[in-house]
Scaffold this motif. Structure first.
Motif, short mmCIF file in Angstrom:
data_model
loop_
_atom_site.label_atom_id
_atom_site.label_comp_id
_atom_site.label_asym_id
_atom_site.label_seq_id
_atom_site.Cartn_x
_atom_site.Cartn_y
_atom_site.Cartn_z
N VAL A 161 -43.31 22.15 -9.74
CA VAL A 161 -43.53 21.13 -10.77
C VAL A 161 -43.41 21.77 -12.16
O VAL A 161 -42.76 21.22 -13.07
N ILE A 162 -44.01 22.96 -12.36
CA ILE A 162 -43.92 23.65 -13.65
C ILE A 162 -42.46 24.01 -13.95
O ILE A 162 -41.98 23.81 -15.08
N SER A 163 -41.74 24.51 -12.96
CA SER A 163 -40.32 24.83 -13.16
C SER A 163 -39.54 23.58 -13.51
O SER A 163 -38.64 23.61 -14.37
N GLY A 164 -39.86 22.47 -12.87
CA GLY A 164 -39.20 21.20 -13.18
C GLY A 164 -39.46 20.77 -14.61
O GLY A 164 -38.57 20.27 -15.30
N LEU A 165 -40.73 20.96 -15.08
CA LEU A 165 -41.06 20.60 -16.46
C LEU A 165 -40.28 21.47 -17.45
O LEU A 165 -39.75 20.97 -18.45
N PHE A 166 -40.24 22.80 -17.18
CA PHE A 166 -39.45 23.68 -18.05
C PHE A 166 -37.97 23.31 -18.03
O PHE A 166 -37.30 23.31 -19.06
N LEU B 192 -33.34 20.91 -20.59
CA LEU B 192 -32.30 19.89 -20.55
C LEU B 192 -32.37 19.01 -21.79
O LEU B 192 -31.33 18.65 -22.37
N HIS B 193 -33.61 18.69 -22.23
CA HIS B 193 -33.77 17.89 -23.44
C HIS B 193 -33.22 18.64 -24.66
O HIS B 193 -32.54 18.06 -25.51
N ARG B 194 -33.50 19.95 -24.74
CA ARG B 194 -32.98 20.77 -25.86
C ARG B 194 -31.45 20.84 -25.82
O ARG B 194 -30.80 20.70 -26.86
#
Length: 185
Positions: free
Chosen positions: A44-49, A54-56
């Motif tokens: 989950v943490i890797s997905g958030l990063f 991806l947003h950047r």
């Protein structure tokens, strides 16, 4: 394997299998469950990063698109405007190339003819040089022969005259020595 043996112990209910073994199996199951939870949290943490990254990247891509869009549009317009001009220049260059090639071919022929002429003149000059060398050699040989003949022609009479003079001198000296006028001397 302990999980399978624990499951087999529950199914078969062996008397040798004690409550202590079941307790250990429960502890191992709890450790496995905890590891799975930690792994899920890591995913989950890797997905958030990854989402943040991806947003950047999406923001950077939008900025690049905003800045390069007008440049690409201008470039397309320039290419459309330059297309006919480049075609005209290409056509002119082809015509110039054909003209230059024809002139170079003419110059090549002229140079070939000039080369043949120079080679012919060189051959003629060589033949004439051989002739002149023969003439000079013959003249030198003839001059040497004439000089030898003249020297021989002059030497023989000079020797004869020298011999005659020597004889006359000897005769005159003898006469003078015998003459009555030379007695006192």
């Amino acid at each position: 394997m302990p999980v399978l043996s624990g499951a087999a112990a529950i199914v078969f209910q062996n008397s040798d299998f004690s409550s202590h073994d079941i307790h250990l199996a429960m502890i191992f199951l709890a450790i496995i469950a905890l590891a799975l939870v930690v792994q899920a949290i890591g995913v989950v943490i890797s997905g958030l990063f990854a989402a943040k990254l991806l947003h950047r990247v999406d923001g950077i891509a939008n900025i690049v698109e905003q800045r390069t869009g007008p440049i690409l549009d201008r470039t397309n317009e320039l290419l459309r405007d330059l297309g006919p001009k480049l075609h005209t220049v290409t056509t002119n260059v082809e015509q110039i190339s054909y003209t230059v090639r024809a002139k170079v071919d003419e110059v090549g022929e002229t140079v070939s003819q000039l080369n043949e002429t120079v080679m012919g003149i060189n051959d003629l000059a060589w033949v004439q040089a051989v002739r002149v060398d023969g003439i000079v050699t013959d003249a030198l040989v003839a001059t040497a022969e004439i000089s030898s003949a003249v020297q021989d022609g002059i030497r023989a009479p000079v020797r004869q005259i020298a011999g005659i003079i020597a004889g006359l001198r000897a005769g005159i000296e003898t006469l003078v020595a015998r003459s009555p006028f030379n007695k006192g001397r």
